[in-house]
Design a protein around this motif. Sequence first.
Motif, mmCIF file in Angstrom:
data_model
loop_
_atom_site.group_PDB
_atom_site.id
_atom_site.type_symbol
_atom_site.label_atom_id
_atom_site.label_comp_id
_atom_site.label_asym_id
_atom_site.label_seq_id
_atom_site.Cartn_x
_atom_site.Cartn_y
_atom_site.Cartn_z
ATOM 1 N N CYS A 1 -4.999 2.064 -1.031
ATOM 2 C CA CYS A 1 -5.328 1.538 0.301
ATOM 3 C C CYS A 1 -5.916 0.124 0.249
ATOM 4 C CB CYS A 1 -6.321 2.479 0.979
ATOM 5 S SG CYS A 1 -6.776 1.955 2.639
ATOM 6 N N CYS B 1 0.840 -1.204 0.000
ATOM 7 C CA CYS B 1 0.000 0.000 0.000
ATOM 8 C C CYS B 1 0.876 1.256 0.000
ATOM 9 C CB CYS B 1 -0.897 -0.010 1.225
ATOM 10 S SG CYS B 1 -1.789 1.541 1.430
ATOM 11 N N CYS C 1 -5.331 -0.281 7.290
ATOM 12 C CA CYS C 1 -4.470 0.823 7.702
ATOM 13 C C CYS C 1 -3.907 0.623 9.109
ATOM 14 C CB CYS C 1 -5.241 2.129 7.625
ATOM 15 S SG CYS C 1 -6.266 2.267 6.160
ATOM 16 N N GLN D 1 3.906 4.974 8.213
ATOM 17 C CA GLN D 1 4.533 3.846 8.926
ATOM 18 C C GLN D 1 5.672 3.226 8.121
ATOM 19 O OE1 GLN D 1 3.914 2.835 12.094
ATOM 20 N NE2 GLN D 1 2.598 4.633 12.216
ATOM 21 N N ALA E 1 5.934 2.713 4.524
ATOM 22 C CA ALA E 1 5.697 1.933 3.304
ATOM 23 C C ALA E 1 6.643 2.338 2.173
ATOM 24 C CB ALA E 1 4.245 2.092 2.849
ATOM 25 N N SER F 1 -1.682 6.312 5.588
ATOM 26 C CA SER F 1 -1.384 5.610 6.849
ATOM 27 C C SER F 1 -0.162 4.726 6.700
ATOM 28 C CB SER F 1 -2.581 4.758 7.286
ATOM 29 O OG SER F 1 -3.677 5.580 7.522
ATOM 30 N N CYS F 2 -0.058 4.068 5.579
ATOM 31 C CA CYS F 2 1.079 3.165 5.362
ATOM 32 C C CYS F 2 2.362 3.956 5.114
ATOM 33 C CB CYS F 2 0.774 2.201 4.220
ATOM 34 S SG CYS F 2 -0.473 0.972 4.705
ATOM 35 N N ALA G 1 -0.275 -1.163 9.173
ATOM 36 C CA ALA G 1 0.673 -0.580 8.231
ATOM 37 C C ALA G 1 2.119 -0.898 8.607
ATOM 38 C CB ALA G 1 0.458 0.931 8.199
ATOM 39 N N PRO G 2 3.011 -0.974 7.629
ATOM 40 C CA PRO G 2 2.729 -0.920 6.199
ATOM 41 C C PRO G 2 2.082 -2.217 5.708
ATOM 42 C CG PRO G 2 5.127 -0.947 6.634
ATOM 43 C CD PRO G 2 4.430 -1.049 7.935
ATOM 44 N N ALA G 3 0.927 -2.048 5.106
ATOM 45 C CA ALA G 3 0.129 -3.194 4.690
ATOM 46 C C ALA G 3 0.542 -3.693 3.308
ATOM 47 C CB ALA G 3 -1.349 -2.803 4.671
ATOM 48 N N ARG H 1 2.160 -5.469 8.299
ATOM 49 C CA ARG H 1 3.413 -4.857 8.792
ATOM 50 C C ARG H 1 4.634 -5.329 8.012
ATOM 51 N NH1 ARG H 1 0.516 -5.824 13.728
ATOM 52 N NH2 ARG H 1 -0.322 -3.841 14.408
#
Length: 164
Positions: free
Chosen positions: A120, A79, A124, A87, A89, A83-84, A127-129, A139
């Motif tokens: 997305c 993603c 979320c 974190q 991504a 949100s990701c 994350a990271p998804a 994660r």
Amino acid sequence: MTADFEAEARALRERYPRGTTALIPILHLWQGKEGYVSQEGIERTARVMELPPAYVESVLTFYTLFRREPTGRYRIQVCKNLSCMLQGADETIAHLARRLGIEPGETTPDGLVTLEAVECLAACDEAPAAQVNFRWCPRLTPEAADRLIDALAQGDAEVVRRYG
Ligand code: FES
């Protein structure tokens, strides 16, 4: 693999009150069989749907869930939304791209992995998804991505199930 496509697609089409509503499920049906939607997939879908191939192609190219080229054996989707990204991504995507020697959207020359940065994944809070072949992979830090790639390179397909 696609021999029974027309019969399955017609059965799918009959489930919907308006025929055109079935277009996306039918494109998913084709992609599930072929791994992507080729020109043949567009034309056969258009025949079943009684729509012009150009219409089918316009829908197909609008949605990023559909692919127009063959993918690797493992399709890793990370993603790239807010949100990701917050974190890490972007680090995971860059790390995977470096490690695999490809850019997002590309497939490794050995056909093992296709890397994609996607919208997305509705996960979320983890994350990271990411997803591997549409199986949930929460994660996915650069370290976790290394473990995943090592396992896939060693032929450990079960790793995808363990993540899911
Ligand atoms: S922002 Fe990444 S899963 Fe929603």
